[in-house]
Design a protein around this motif. Structure first.
Motif, mmCIF file in Angstrom:
data_model
loop_
_atom_site.group_PDB
_atom_site.id
_atom_site.type_symbol
_atom_site.label_atom_id
_atom_site.label_comp_id
_atom_site.label_asym_id
_atom_site.label_seq_id
_atom_site.Cartn_x
_atom_site.Cartn_y
_atom_site.Cartn_z
ATOM 1 N N THR A 205 -0.777 0.825 14.095
ATOM 2 C CA THR A 205 -0.141 1.956 13.394
ATOM 3 C C THR A 205 -0.097 1.685 11.885
ATOM 4 O O THR A 205 0.879 2.023 11.220
ATOM 5 N N ASN A 206 -1.147 1.099 11.361
ATOM 6 C CA ASN A 206 -1.206 0.825 9.922
ATOM 7 C C ASN A 206 -1.607 2.090 9.164
ATOM 8 O O ASN A 206 -2.747 2.248 8.724
ATOM 9 N N GLU B 210 3.162 -4.957 8.711
ATOM 10 C CA GLU B 210 2.142 -4.108 9.315
ATOM 11 C C GLU B 210 2.777 -3.100 10.253
ATOM 12 O O GLU B 210 3.653 -3.446 11.035
ATOM 13 N N GLY B 211 2.348 -1.839 10.164
ATOM 14 C CA GLY B 211 2.780 -0.845 11.144
ATOM 15 C C GLY B 211 3.820 0.128 10.635
ATOM 16 O O GLY B 211 4.846 -0.263 10.099
ATOM 17 N N GLU C 140 6.664 0.075 25.358
ATOM 18 C CA GLU C 140 7.374 -1.115 24.893
ATOM 19 C C GLU C 140 6.479 -2.032 24.060
ATOM 20 O O GLU C 140 6.765 -3.216 23.889
ATOM 21 N N ALA C 141 5.402 -1.490 23.509
ATOM 22 C CA ALA C 141 4.455 -2.300 22.733
ATOM 23 C C ALA C 141 5.028 -2.620 21.354
ATOM 24 O O ALA C 141 5.442 -1.718 20.626
ATOM 25 N N GLY D 206 0.766 -1.235 0.000
ATOM 26 C CA GLY D 206 0.000 0.000 0.000
ATOM 27 C C GLY D 206 0.797 1.287 0.000
ATOM 28 O O GLY D 206 1.972 1.332 -0.371
ATOM 29 N N ALA D 207 0.129 2.337 0.456
ATOM 30 C CA ALA D 207 0.710 3.676 0.448
ATOM 31 C C ALA D 207 1.955 3.766 1.318
ATOM 32 O O ALA D 207 2.921 4.458 0.970
ATOM 33 N N PHE D 208 1.953 3.071 2.455
ATOM 34 C CA PHE D 208 3.120 3.119 3.325
ATOM 35 C C PHE D 208 4.339 2.476 2.665
ATOM 36 O O PHE D 208 5.455 2.970 2.785
ATOM 37 N N GLY D 209 4.125 1.386 1.936
ATOM 38 C CA GLY D 209 5.234 0.750 1.230
ATOM 39 C C GLY D 209 5.860 1.682 0.201
ATOM 40 O O GLY D 209 7.090 1.753 0.086
#
Length: 212
Positions: free
Chosen positions: A204-205, A169-170, A157-158, A110-113
């Motif tokens: 945080t996708n 993802e994220g 720390e998640a 997607g857009a993040f990639g």
């Protein structure tokens, strides 16, 4: 357990060092360029500093004496990665945790990639893929961490992980969370052996990190 941290002056390495000292009885060898100037020992009974460059095979082999696991904070130097892998194999030290970046398997959709590739550059991603190939083609019980975009937030720390072959993802993750994951791997190295993990913060996708 005795752990060698290569690139011990890095931000994540410092967090890992502090966490291991506070939450375990492990001994640490802190390996860094100008380490004596850049690092401070807080527990002389459990910490040792080595000034060095991990492209130097003899220095790495010396640092590996008595070591059970290695954390490599930086895979930008292909020569360094190859040197570390070969030194570990010849020293019969099997557990390697190595920090890399997302996108090396074209796994970010997607857009993040598209944003990530534009920001990092195709050449930079391919370079990191070459480093991962060296590690994955070795006999080591490696864990490669494909880290998304990093930021600092004390107490956060998640983390979540995706496996090689799964969509990443994220868009972001804290350095504190990455340090927690590295700590968790040192507690169960066999459970993470021969894996390449995408590492991010849950929920945080997004099309890009919140701090951009």
């Amino acid at each position: 357990m005795k752990i060698l941290i290569l690139g011990a002056a890095g931000q994540i390495s410092r967090l890992v060092t502090r966490k291991l000292l506070n939450e375990t009885n492990h001994s640490l060898v802190l390996f860094a360029r100008n380490g004596a100037k850049r690092l401070t020992i807080s527990d002389a009974g459990r910490e040792e500093i080595i000034d060095g460059d991990f492209t130097d095979s003899n220095m790495v082999k010396k640092a590996l004496e008595g070591i059970d696991a290695v954390y490599l904070n930086d895979v930008n130097s292909l020569t360094g990665v190859k040197t570390v892998v070969e030194a570990m194999e010849s020293s019969n030290v099997k557990t390697l945790i190595a920090a890399s970046i997302l996108g090396i398997y074209d796994e970010v959709p997607g857009a993040f990639g598209k944003w990530n590739e534009r920001m990092v550059g195709r050449a930079g991603i391919q370079h990191q893929r070459q480093a991962a190939d060296i590690i994955e083609n070795s006999s080591l019980d490696y864990t490669i961490l494909r880290l998304t975009w990093l930021y600092n937030q004390t107490g956060n720390e998640a983390y979540q992980v995706t496996q090689k072959g799964e969509p990443f993802e994220g868009a972001q993750v804290t350095r504190e969370a990455v340090a927690r994951l590295i700590f968790d791997i040192t507690q169960d190295p066999a459970g993470y052996a021969k894996t390449s993990l995408g590492v991010s913060e849950p929920n945080t996708n997004w099309a890009k990190p919140s701090f951009y």
